[in-house]
Design a protein around this motif. Structure first.
Motif, short mmCIF file in Angstrom:
data_model
loop_
_atom_site.label_atom_id
_atom_site.label_comp_id
_atom_site.label_asym_id
_atom_site.label_seq_id
_atom_site.Cartn_x
_atom_site.Cartn_y
_atom_site.Cartn_z
N PHE A 119 26.40 39.85 13.83
CA PHE A 119 27.51 39.20 13.48
C PHE A 119 28.41 38.72 14.74
O PHE A 119 28.83 39.64 15.20
CB PHE A 119 28.21 40.20 12.24
N GLU A 120 29.03 37.35 14.50
CA GLU A 120 29.94 36.48 15.50
C GLU A 120 29.03 37.16 17.11
O GLU A 120 30.03 37.37 17.24
CB GLU A 120 31.09 37.60 15.13
N GLN A 121 28.17 36.99 16.87
CA GLN A 121 27.43 37.32 18.18
C GLN A 121 28.16 35.63 19.13
O GLN A 121 28.46 36.40 20.77
CB GLN A 121 25.61 37.14 17.86
N LYS A 122 28.37 34.22 19.02
CA LYS A 122 29.08 34.28 19.22
C LYS A 122 30.23 34.10 20.42
O LYS A 122 30.97 33.75 21.43
CB LYS A 122 28.45 32.44 19.34
N GLU A 123 30.97 34.59 18.84
CA GLU A 123 32.83 34.94 19.68
C GLU A 123 32.88 35.69 20.12
O GLU A 123 33.69 36.27 20.54
CB GLU A 123 33.57 34.66 18.07
N HIS A 124 32.04 37.60 20.02
CA HIS A 124 32.22 38.39 20.30
C HIS A 124 30.18 38.81 21.04
O HIS A 124 29.80 39.77 19.96
CB HIS A 124 32.80 39.49 19.10
N PRO A 125 30.56 38.52 22.31
CA PRO A 125 28.89 38.29 22.61
C PRO A 125 28.80 40.01 22.99
O PRO A 125 27.65 41.02 22.99
CB PRO A 125 28.64 37.82 24.42
N GLU A 126 29.87 40.46 23.27
CA GLU A 126 29.78 42.06 23.17
C GLU A 126 29.21 43.39 22.04
O GLU A 126 28.54 44.15 21.58
CB GLU A 126 31.00 42.75 23.64
N LEU A 169 26.63 43.10 21.15
CA LEU A 169 25.17 42.68 21.03
C LEU A 169 25.31 44.21 22.13
O LEU A 169 24.03 45.06 21.83
CB LEU A 169 24.40 41.97 22.42
N LEU A 170 25.99 44.73 22.46
CA LEU A 170 25.88 45.49 23.73
C LEU A 170 26.11 46.77 22.07
O LEU A 170 25.54 48.19 22.21
CB LEU A 170 26.65 46.07 24.80
N GLU A 171 27.42 47.09 22.25
CA GLU A 171 27.39 47.84 20.78
C GLU A 171 28.45 47.23 19.50
O GLU A 171 28.80 46.72 19.54
CB GLU A 171 28.92 48.41 21.55
N HIS A 172 27.69 48.22 18.02
CA HIS A 172 28.46 47.48 16.91
C HIS A 172 30.21 47.90 16.67
O HIS A 172 30.77 48.90 17.22
CB HIS A 172 27.81 48.13 15.87
N PRO A 173 30.76 47.01 16.27
CA PRO A 173 32.40 47.30 16.20
C PRO A 173 32.62 48.28 15.51
O PRO A 173 33.31 49.01 15.79
CB PRO A 173 32.54 46.03 15.81
N MET A 174 32.09 48.42 14.51
CA MET A 174 31.93 49.51 14.16
C MET A 174 32.23 50.55 14.60
O MET A 174 33.10 52.06 14.45
CB MET A 174 31.61 50.01 12.59
N ALA A 175 31.49 50.68 15.44
CA ALA A 175 31.30 52.35 16.46
C ALA A 175 32.85 51.78 17.30
O ALA A 175 33.14 53.05 17.98
CB ALA A 175 30.32 52.38 16.83
N LYS A 176 32.95 51.79 17.42
CA LYS A 176 34.67 51.42 18.68
C LYS A 176 35.34 51.70 17.76
O LYS A 176 36.58 52.53 18.10
CB LYS A 176 34.36 50.10 19.36
N ASN A 177 35.48 51.09 16.66
CA ASN A 177 37.04 51.00 15.96
C ASN A 177 36.86 52.70 14.95
O ASN A 177 37.82 52.86 14.82
CB ASN A 177 37.05 50.38 14.24
N MET A 178 35.72 53.06 14.76
CA MET A 178 35.86 54.57 13.52
C MET A 178 35.90 55.50 14.68
O MET A 178 35.45 56.65 14.53
CB MET A 178 34.84 54.70 13.20
N ALA A 179 35.75 55.76 16.37
CA ALA A 179 35.48 56.71 17.17
C ALA A 179 36.39 57.16 17.04
O ALA A 179 36.21 58.69 17.10
CB ALA A 179 35.92 55.69 18.68
N GLU A 180 37.72 57.31 16.70
CA GLU A 180 38.25 58.65 16.55
C GLU A 180 38.20 59.45 15.56
O GLU A 180 38.65 60.47 15.07
CB GLU A 180 40.58 58.10 16.57
N GLN A 181 38.15 58.86 14.20
CA GLN A 181 37.83 59.32 13.49
C GLN A 181 36.69 59.94 13.06
O GLN A 181 36.08 61.21 12.46
CB GLN A 181 37.83 58.16 12.16
N ALA A 182 35.48 59.71 14.08
CA ALA A 182 33.99 60.23 13.70
C ALA A 182 34.01 61.54 14.80
O ALA A 182 34.38 62.32 14.69
CB ALA A 182 33.11 59.23 14.61
#
Length: 268
Positions: free
Chosen positions: A174-181, A183-196
């Motif tokens: 999803f949004e590969q062109k707008e956010h090529p990063e 590809l490396l890590e799903h944005p939900m993994a980063k956004n939910m890090a503290e909750q996890a």
């Protein structure tokens, strides 16, 4: 008619084009063989997105399907009949892809719509996600689209009700062109890090709870390629030497799925 009705409804309906029928009968040419291989190699992105989808309260995906070649031997003198058909309700444990057959076969009599299906990764011929009306994957479909005229492609895409984009530039996240990063890590993994982190601190037993395959949380996150969560699990004492029922560690799955960015983290 909804998207599933258009794709998997009565095959005698007038609106179904020849191109749509060909989707279920993948051509055995070099382009298709290459499409199969790319689908297998990039299945990890499909599963990572679906892995997170199963955690969402509000679904984000329009469609998540996998294509499989089904075979039936008619007699000893002829090659088996092969039909490439889609399954949904996908699950994946690092070994087997499980799902449910979505459409009725044209010729095969050994499978039926609604059958449960289980295959290994190198047996699939395609996968496709649709998020906010845009497709990701769909390699065999893009081969077919590449052979169409502009008008045929437009009619094809309208029949599916999806934006397939450029057949020469297949996106996988999803949004590969707008956010090529992504590809490396799903944005939900980063956004939910503290909750996890807070959840596992408060529920440390969840770190080592195993499922029916003997996979613990570290196994599952390694299969899905979530380094952010893996780092948290290791920080809180997850055992990366633990083996599942197949005798595999999280490292084995990270390597098997070719998640290069997490291999070192789970290496014993």
């Amino acid at each position: 008619m909804g998207i599933f009705g258009k794709l998997f409804g009565n095959k005698n309906e007038k609106e179904e084009s020849n191109e749509e029928k060909e989707i279920f009968y993948a051509q055995q040419d070099d382009k298709m063989e290459d499409a199969y291989l790319k689908a297998q190699q990039n299945f990890k992105y499909f599963w990572r997105e679906l892995y997170w989808e199963y955690r969402r309260i509000v679904p984000a995906q329009d469609l998540a399907i996998v294509k499989i070649p089904f075979k039936q031997k008619v007699n000893e003198l002829e090659d088996p009949i092969v039909e490439h058909m889609w399954i949904n309700e996908i699950n994946f444990d690092g070994e087997k892809i499980n799902g449910v057959l979505m459409n009725a076969p044209n010729e095969l009599t050994n499978v039926a719509i609604g059958d449960s299906v289980s295959v290994v990764l190198d047996e699939i011929s395609d996968w496709m996600l649709a998020i906010q009306g845009k497709t990701y994957g769909g390699y065999t479909i893009q081969v077919l689209r590449s052979n169409m005229s502009e008008k045929e492609r437009k009619n094809h895409d309208n029949a599916w009700g999806l934006d397939f984009g450029d057949f020469n530039d297949i996106q996988v996240v999803f949004e590969q062109k707008e956010h090529p990063e992504n590809l490396l890590e799903h944005p939900m993994a980063k956004n939910m890090a503290e909750q996890a982190r807070e959840f596992f601190k408060e529920n440390p037993n969840e770190i080592e709870v195993i499922d029916e395959n003997g996979n613990n949380m570290l196994h599952r996150e390694s299969i899905a390629g979530n380094k952010t969560t893996i780092d948290i699990l290791l920080e809180l004492g997850a055992d990366k030497t633990m083996k599942n029922k197949k005798g595999k560690t999280a490292f084995d799955y990270a390597k098997q799925m070719n998640w290069e960015h997490i291999v070192d983290a789970v290496d014993n």
